[in-house]
Design a protein around this motif. Structure first.
Motif, PDB file in Angstrom:
ATOM      1  N   LEU A  14     -33.701  -0.613 -32.530  1.00  0.00           N
ATOM      2  CA  LEU A  14     -33.418   0.625 -31.593  1.00  0.00           C
ATOM      3  C   LEU A  14     -33.017  -0.455 -30.253  1.00  0.00           C
ATOM      4  O   LEU A  14     -32.031   0.284 -29.672  1.00  0.00           O
ATOM      5  CB  LEU A  14     -35.056   1.069 -31.049  1.00  0.00           C
ATOM      6  N   GLU A  15     -33.779  -1.350 -29.858  1.00  0.00           N
ATOM      7  CA  GLU A  15     -33.147  -2.280 -28.975  1.00  0.00           C
ATOM      8  C   GLU A  15     -31.642  -2.907 -28.816  1.00  0.00           C
ATOM      9  O   GLU A  15     -30.897  -2.706 -28.004  1.00  0.00           O
ATOM     10  CB  GLU A  15     -34.298  -3.456 -28.554  1.00  0.00           C
ATOM     11  N   ASN A  16     -31.659  -3.071 -30.136  1.00  0.00           N
ATOM     12  CA  ASN A  16     -30.042  -3.689 -30.493  1.00  0.00           C
ATOM     13  C   ASN A  16     -29.040  -2.737 -30.095  1.00  0.00           C
ATOM     14  O   ASN A  16     -28.049  -3.060 -29.657  1.00  0.00           O
ATOM     15  CB  ASN A  16     -30.123  -4.109 -31.756  1.00  0.00           C
ATOM     16  N   ARG A  17     -29.411  -1.366 -30.735  1.00  0.00           N
ATOM     17  CA  ARG A  17     -28.540  -0.235 -30.552  1.00  0.00           C
ATOM     18  C   ARG A  17     -28.425  -0.119 -29.164  1.00  0.00           C
ATOM     19  O   ARG A  17     -27.338   0.436 -28.623  1.00  0.00           O
ATOM     20  CB  ARG A  17     -29.010   0.944 -31.312  1.00  0.00           C
ATOM     21  N   LEU A  18     -29.392   0.095 -28.381  1.00  0.00           N
ATOM     22  CA  LEU A  18     -29.256   0.121 -26.595  1.00  0.00           C
ATOM     23  C   LEU A  18     -28.540  -0.640 -26.174  1.00  0.00           C
ATOM     24  O   LEU A  18     -27.686  -0.372 -25.367  1.00  0.00           O
ATOM     25  CB  LEU A  18     -30.570   0.261 -26.415  1.00  0.00           C
ATOM     26  N   LEU A  19     -28.499  -2.052 -26.420  1.00  0.00           N
ATOM     27  CA  LEU A  19     -27.733  -3.004 -25.933  1.00  0.00           C
ATOM     28  C   LEU A  19     -26.017  -2.781 -26.218  1.00  0.00           C
ATOM     29  O   LEU A  19     -25.570  -2.964 -25.275  1.00  0.00           O
ATOM     30  CB  LEU A  19     -28.150  -4.577 -26.273  1.00  0.00           C
ATOM     31  N   GLN A  20     -26.043  -2.455 -27.526  1.00  0.00           N
ATOM     32  CA  GLN A  20     -24.541  -1.950 -27.823  1.00  0.00           C
ATOM     33  C   GLN A  20     -24.100  -0.662 -26.999  1.00  0.00           C
ATOM     34  O   GLN A  20     -23.100  -0.616 -26.370  1.00  0.00           O
ATOM     35  CB  GLN A  20     -24.443  -1.834 -29.347  1.00  0.00           C
ATOM     36  N   ALA A  21     -24.997   0.339 -26.871  1.00  0.00           N
ATOM     37  CA  ALA A  21     -24.813   1.572 -26.071  1.00  0.00           C
ATOM     38  C   ALA A  21     -24.749   1.095 -24.627  1.00  0.00           C
ATOM     39  O   ALA A  21     -23.368   1.799 -23.826  1.00  0.00           O
ATOM     40  CB  ALA A  21     -25.983   2.432 -26.327  1.00  0.00           C
ATOM     41  N   VAL A  22     -25.341   0.261 -24.079  1.00  0.00           N
ATOM     42  CA  VAL A  22     -25.019   0.050 -22.670  1.00  0.00           C
ATOM     43  C   VAL A  22     -23.865  -0.832 -22.478  1.00  0.00           C
ATOM     44  O   VAL A  22     -23.156  -0.497 -21.435  1.00  0.00           O
ATOM     45  CB  VAL A  22     -26.349  -0.883 -22.134  1.00  0.00           C
ATOM     46  N   SER A  23     -23.399  -1.630 -23.173  1.00  0.00           N
ATOM     47  CA  SER A  23     -22.188  -2.245 -23.393  1.00  0.00           C
ATOM     48  C   SER A  23     -20.888  -1.362 -23.326  1.00  0.00           C
ATOM     49  O   SER A  23     -20.150  -1.405 -22.444  1.00  0.00           O
ATOM     50  CB  SER A  23     -21.920  -3.285 -24.470  1.00  0.00           C
ATOM     51  N   ILE A  24     -21.043  -0.127 -24.153  1.00  0.00           N
ATOM     52  CA  ILE A  24     -19.857   0.331 -24.283  1.00  0.00           C
ATOM     53  C   ILE A  24     -19.823   1.492 -23.309  1.00  0.00           C
ATOM     54  O   ILE A  24     -18.779   1.828 -22.535  1.00  0.00           O
ATOM     55  CB  ILE A  24     -20.133   1.322 -25.667  1.00  0.00           C
ATOM     56  N   GLN A  25     -21.059   1.844 -22.727  1.00  0.00           N
ATOM     57  CA  GLN A  25     -21.105   2.956 -21.344  1.00  0.00           C
ATOM     58  C   GLN A  25     -20.625   2.204 -20.450  1.00  0.00           C
ATOM     59  O   GLN A  25     -19.746   2.905 -19.444  1.00  0.00           O
ATOM     60  CB  GLN A  25     -22.416   3.480 -21.163  1.00  0.00           C
ATOM     61  N   GLU A  26     -20.851   0.835 -20.096  1.00  0.00           N
ATOM     62  CA  GLU A  26     -20.345   0.016 -18.967  1.00  0.00           C
ATOM     63  C   GLU A  26     -18.818   0.113 -19.197  1.00  0.00           C
ATOM     64  O   GLU A  26     -18.091  -0.021 -18.037  1.00  0.00           O
ATOM     65  CB  GLU A  26     -20.994  -1.097 -18.944  1.00  0.00           C
ATOM     66  N   MET A  27     -18.334  -0.231 -20.339  1.00  0.00           N
ATOM     67  CA  MET A  27     -17.008  -0.536 -20.552  1.00  0.00           C
ATOM     68  C   MET A  27     -16.200   0.966 -20.143  1.00  0.00           C
ATOM     69  O   MET A  27     -15.163   0.921 -19.373  1.00  0.00           O
ATOM     70  CB  MET A  27     -16.482  -0.693 -21.879  1.00  0.00           C
ATOM     71  N   VAL A  28     -16.908   2.088 -20.411  1.00  0.00           N
ATOM     72  CA  VAL A  28     -16.110   3.381 -20.203  1.00  0.00           C
ATOM     73  C   VAL A  28     -16.216   3.489 -18.793  1.00  0.00           C
ATOM     74  O   VAL A  28     -15.207   4.108 -18.174  1.00  0.00           O
ATOM     75  CB  VAL A  28     -16.807   4.593 -20.961  1.00  0.00           C
ATOM     76  N   GLU A  29     -17.313   3.305 -18.095  1.00  0.00           N
ATOM     77  CA  GLU A  29     -17.442   3.507 -16.608  1.00  0.00           C
ATOM     78  C   GLU A  29     -16.313   2.807 -15.848  1.00  0.00           C
ATOM     79  O   GLU A  29     -15.888   3.283 -15.006  1.00  0.00           O
ATOM     80  CB  GLU A  29     -18.832   3.061 -16.238  1.00  0.00           C
ATOM     81  N   LYS A  30     -16.353   1.453 -16.318  1.00  0.00           N
ATOM     82  CA  LYS A  30     -15.308   0.595 -15.588  1.00  0.00           C
ATOM     83  C   LYS A  30     -14.031   1.088 -15.707  1.00  0.00           C
ATOM     84  O   LYS A  30     -12.999   0.964 -14.818  1.00  0.00           O
ATOM     85  CB  LYS A  30     -15.539  -0.917 -16.085  1.00  0.00           C
TER      86      LYS A  30
END
Length: 400
Positions: free
Chosen positions: A140-156
């Protein structure tokens, strides 16, 4: 209720096997759906009372912005499920999110809290107006780290203008002229266009797509303003509405109305597409959302017709103005049985008064069949691929 410091003191005296951490949150957006806004505060008070007398509950933290953290005696997962169900049944109009974690030896309380909170917010049902719960694990934590990375990429990408709205034109089959288009998102990252499969599903899962849905609206109204300024034809554009946005439909509707009013444009210029998959779920919020759109004069299309599990009996009860046939109706190569089903479907839907858009048409062989069945519009690579807004505006300029 204990302060965090007192809770840490108590936790230090417990063995890892003696307790589990349980994070409980009253979902913020759930308050929009409460019949009585006081019910949320009432739920907080009663929840405190219920937890204080529950046998497994060791201690409860102070309330922190609509959430609390508790320590329970070590009990089975089945018992935890039953406890959560009991709380959910007690408050049918309030949605909770639960995150559960079994602590490791010598693990700090703050780490346990983080893991429980993480489990709650990453539940697959966290974005829905239903009570959700999840047990923490390392995956779950690994998935979160990936999700956070993708969200930050889209936000930028949004901030830098690299999240782009493309338009795929629709063609009137009778006149062979452009009659509108569909807005589609494209992400430019590190000098390349990223496939939707690498980021779209993740922002749908974590509900960040609510922000991109609003972003698309603002981009479209900016394009409409350019069309007015340059005296280009104003043609209707359709937008996709995500399931996460429908869970928070009131705020989205307010934004739609605000932008339409500020532009002084007709509501007929903005069409909303709802996927057939979403319709397969019993969703009163969706029905209310579509009713408001219809009353305000916005066209509404069922998207991906033929790909999902929604019943034909659903159609008469919702205010759709058009139906978009899924690309599965147009296989390569074409076959006789499929063609018969295609024409029969169009004729039936036309008799019911729906406009018909054939989406995903790439082969000329389908044009005579679609004309014979009186299909209204075609959207597909046979005519146009999705293009940047600037290219779409150039296309409109050629008409002037």
């Amino acid at each position: 209720m204990l302060t965090w410091k007192d809770m840490e003191t108590l936790y230090e005296r417990l063995e890892a096997d003696d307790c589990i951490g349980v994070y409980i949150e009253i979902k913020q957006y759930a308050q929009h759906y409460l019949k009585d806004r006081q019910e949320c505060q009432k739920a907080v008070e009663i929840l405190d009372q219920m937890l204080s007398v529950m046998d497994p509950c060791i201690c409860i933290s102070e309330w922190m912005h609509g959430s609390l953290f508790t320590l329970w005696k070590t009990i089975s997962w089945t018992y935890i499920h039953d406890m959560i169900q009991q709380l959910d049944d007690a408050f049918p109009h309030v949605a909770f999110a639960f995150g559960i974690c079994y602590p490791k030896a010598q693990e700090e309380l703050s780490t346990l809290f983080y893991k429980c909170q993480l489990a709650a917010i990453k539940s697959k049902d966290h974005a829905k107006y239903t009570t959700s719960y999840e047990l923490y694990d390392q995956l779950l934590e690994n998935r979160l780290l990936q999700a956070v990375s993708i969200q930050e990429m889209v936000e930028k990408a949004m901030a830098k203008g690299n999240l782009r709205v493309f338009i795929q034109p629709k063609v009137d089959l009778a006149t062979q002229t452009i009659c509108g288009g569909e807005a589609l998102l494209r992400l430019y990252h590190e000098n390349q266009w990223l496939p939707l499969s690498e980021w779209m599903k993740e922002i749908q899962r974590n509900s960040f797509i609510r922000q991109t849905d609003v972003y698309v609206l603002h981009q479209l109204f900016h394009m409409f303003a350019l069309c007015q300024k340059q005296q280009f034809p104003l043609l209707p554009i359709s937008v996709n509405v995500s399931e996460a946005t429908l869970e928070n439909a009131q705020e989205y509707l307010m934004e739609v109305k605000k932008l339409t009013k500020a532009s002084a444009l007709s509501s007929k210029l903005l069409e909303f597409e709802i996927s057939e998959d979403i319709l397969s779920k019993d969703n009163q919020a969706l029905s209310d959302f579509l009713t408001v759109l219809h009353q305000e004069g916005y066209p509404i299309a069922m998207d991906d017709f033929g790909s999902g599990s929604a019943s034909l009996t659903t159609l008469p009860h919702l205010p759709f103005t058009s139906i978009k046939l899924d690309r599965s109706f147009f296989p390569q190569p074409a076959n006789e049985k499929n063609n018969l089903m295609l024409q029969s479907s169009i004729r039936m839907l036309k008799q019911c008064g729906y406009g018909i858009v054939a989406e995903g048409v790439e082969d000329e062989c389908y044009l005579p069949l679609l004309k014979e069945a009186h299909c209204d519009q075609i959207q597909g690579h046979y005519y146009y691929q999705a293009m940047p807004m600037s290219e779409y505006l150039q296309l409109l300029r050629s008409w002037v």
